[in-house]
Motif scaffolding. Sequence first.
Motif, short mmCIF file in Angstrom:
data_model
loop_
_atom_site.label_atom_id
_atom_site.label_comp_id
_atom_site.label_asym_id
_atom_site.label_seq_id
_atom_site.Cartn_x
_atom_site.Cartn_y
_atom_site.Cartn_z
N ALA A 19 0.83 -1.20 0.00
CA ALA A 19 0.00 0.00 0.00
C ALA A 19 0.87 1.26 0.00
CB ALA A 19 -0.91 -0.01 1.23
N GLU A 20 0.31 2.31 -0.59
CA GLU A 20 0.90 3.66 -0.49
C GLU A 20 2.31 3.76 -1.06
OE1 GLU A 20 -1.07 6.20 0.54
OE2 GLU A 20 -2.69 4.82 0.96
N THR A 21 2.52 3.25 -2.25
CA THR A 21 3.82 3.36 -2.92
C THR A 21 3.89 4.70 -3.66
OG1 THR A 21 3.91 0.97 -3.20
CG2 THR A 21 5.37 2.28 -4.59
N VAL A 22 4.99 5.42 -3.48
CA VAL A 22 5.17 6.74 -4.10
C VAL A 22 5.97 6.61 -5.39
CG1 VAL A 22 6.17 9.04 -3.78
CG2 VAL A 22 5.07 7.88 -1.86
N HIS A 23 5.52 7.35 -6.42
CA HIS A 23 6.21 7.39 -7.71
C HIS A 23 6.38 8.84 -8.15
CE1 HIS A 23 5.88 3.08 -8.53
NE2 HIS A 23 4.69 3.15 -7.97
N GLU A 24 7.59 9.17 -8.52
CA GLU A 24 7.89 10.51 -9.04
C GLU A 24 7.59 10.53 -10.53
OE1 GLU A 24 9.28 12.90 -6.99
OE2 GLU A 24 9.25 11.49 -5.29
N PHE A 25 7.20 11.71 -11.04
CA PHE A 25 7.02 11.88 -12.48
C PHE A 25 7.33 13.33 -12.84
CE2 PHE A 25 2.91 12.93 -10.73
CZ PHE A 25 2.46 14.00 -11.49
N SER A 26 7.65 13.52 -14.11
CA SER A 26 7.90 14.86 -14.63
C SER A 26 6.77 15.25 -15.56
CB SER A 26 9.22 14.90 -15.41
OG SER A 26 10.29 14.59 -14.55
N TYR A 27 6.51 16.53 -15.63
CA TYR A 27 5.53 17.06 -16.56
C TYR A 27 6.10 18.37 -17.10
CZ TYR A 27 4.10 20.10 -12.70
OH TYR A 27 4.08 21.01 -11.69
N PRO A 28 5.53 18.95 -18.13
CA PRO A 28 6.13 20.13 -18.75
C PRO A 28 6.44 21.28 -17.79
CG PRO A 28 4.44 19.27 -20.18
CD PRO A 28 4.37 18.48 -18.90
N GLY A 29 5.70 21.39 -16.68
CA GLY A 29 5.94 22.47 -15.73
C GLY A 29 6.83 22.12 -14.57
N GLY A 30 7.30 20.89 -14.50
CA GLY A 30 8.16 20.51 -13.38
C GLY A 30 8.08 19.04 -13.04
N ALA A 31 8.08 18.76 -11.74
CA ALA A 31 8.05 17.38 -11.26
C ALA A 31 7.07 17.29 -10.10
CB ALA A 31 9.43 16.93 -10.83
#
Length: 120
Positions: A19-31
Amino acid sequence: MNEAFFISVLCGALFGGSAETVHEFSYPGGAASIRTDCENSRRVVEFGLDKRSSLDSIQQALFAAEITGKEAVVVLIDTDGRFGRYEWRIARAANIASVPIRIIPAALVADSDSVPGAGG
């Protein structure tokens, strides 16, 4: 019983997940980051109660699937013993998006005396 209770009880038991696994991602305005409700080696599972607040379950599951490369699944917890308008809307959207959905009666998981509408 709130959503967190059902995630803690069902994630490992039904999906062999964490449960509650964190995933980072990037998008055009940042992260930014997302937190999956439940995740195993093949699937990301979004849990929700049969309430208006769960209408975004499909979006959350699909976005998590995109970020992780895993299959999206939605689990709705039926707290009132009927297939109501929110279950209907979420199930229809899941069908359109080809996302598997499971509806689990809250009374199967929790003490029926503690679940509104579950009887006793």
